[in-house]
Design a protein around this motif. Structure first.
Motif, short mmCIF file in Angstrom:
data_model
loop_
_atom_site.label_atom_id
_atom_site.label_comp_id
_atom_site.label_asym_id
_atom_site.label_seq_id
_atom_site.Cartn_x
_atom_site.Cartn_y
_atom_site.Cartn_z
N GLU A 57 70.19 37.42 76.71
CA GLU A 57 71.36 37.91 75.99
C GLU A 57 71.83 39.22 76.63
O GLU A 57 71.02 40.08 76.96
CB GLU A 57 71.04 38.16 74.52
N ASP A 59 73.19 42.65 76.13
CA ASP A 59 73.31 43.63 75.06
C ASP A 59 73.40 45.02 75.69
O ASP A 59 73.46 45.14 76.92
CB ASP A 59 72.15 43.53 74.07
N VAL A 78 82.55 32.15 72.37
CA VAL A 78 81.39 33.03 72.46
C VAL A 78 80.49 32.80 71.25
O VAL A 78 80.96 32.76 70.13
CB VAL A 78 81.84 34.52 72.48
N ARG A 79 79.21 32.67 71.54
CA ARG A 79 78.23 32.63 70.45
C ARG A 79 77.68 34.05 70.30
O ARG A 79 76.85 34.50 71.09
CB ARG A 79 77.13 31.62 70.74
N ARG A 80 78.21 34.74 69.30
CA ARG A 80 77.87 36.15 69.08
C ARG A 80 76.39 36.32 68.78
O ARG A 80 75.80 35.52 68.08
CB ARG A 80 78.70 36.71 67.94
N ASP A 81 75.84 37.39 69.36
CA ASP A 81 74.43 37.72 69.19
C ASP A 81 73.51 36.60 69.66
O ASP A 81 72.37 36.48 69.21
CB ASP A 81 74.11 38.11 67.74
N GLU A 86 77.15 41.27 69.62
CA GLU A 86 78.40 41.48 68.87
C GLU A 86 79.04 42.82 69.22
O GLU A 86 80.25 42.91 69.40
CB GLU A 86 78.09 41.41 67.37
N THR A 87 78.23 43.85 69.35
CA THR A 87 78.76 45.20 69.61
C THR A 87 79.46 45.30 70.96
O THR A 87 80.35 46.13 71.12
CB THR A 87 77.63 46.24 69.54
N LEU A 89 81.37 42.99 72.31
CA LEU A 89 82.63 42.26 72.31
C LEU A 89 83.84 43.17 72.14
O LEU A 89 84.94 42.83 72.59
CB LEU A 89 82.62 41.16 71.25
N CYS A 94 84.30 44.81 77.93
CA CYS A 94 84.55 43.40 77.63
C CYS A 94 86.01 43.04 77.85
O CYS A 94 86.91 43.57 77.21
CB CYS A 94 84.14 43.11 76.19
#
Length: 117
Positions: A57, A59, A78-81, A86-87, A89, A94
């Motif tokens: 992932e 991050d 997008v599959r968040r997290d 998420e942060t 995005l 981004c």
């Protein structure tokens, strides 16, 4: 293409050697099974949809290994997290929304080239 490409994935998901060798005709291609090593000093992170574990992932921690101004791209959805935190995005790095907005005009341009108009 004038660029270097780092493919970062678990060992079980590596592209076939035949594919990697073919791509090496056009650019430098390295395959990494470690996210930190694969992101070291990169300018662009293009995330493909995957079902890998969270070790892959993107991050805030993993983004530190890329260049400070590295941009993040993704073909959507997008599959968040899962693929990206998420942060990230909404971060300045981004460019997924811009990428999405340009998809149709780019496809139309390619189509026009193919048709010859």
């Amino acid at each position: 293409c004038g660029m270097d490409v780092n493919v970062v994935c678990p060992e079980y998901a590596e592209p076939p050697a035949k594919v990697a060798d073919y791509c090496r005709q056009f650019c430098d291609v390295e395959i990494f099974n470690d996210l930190e090593d694969g992101l070291a000093g990169v300018d662009v992170i293009y995330i493909m949809s995957h079902d890998f574990d969270l070790n892959f992932e993107i991050d805030e921690r993993s983004l530190r290994y890329a260049k400070n101004n590295a941009v993040i791209l993704h073909p959507l959805p997008v599959r968040r997290d899962c693929e990206i935190a998420e942060t990230l995005l909404d971060s300045p790095n981004c460019l997924i929304n811009e990428q999405s907005a340009n998809l149709l005009p780019v496809l139309e341009a390619v189509e026009a080239l193919i048709i010859g108009k």
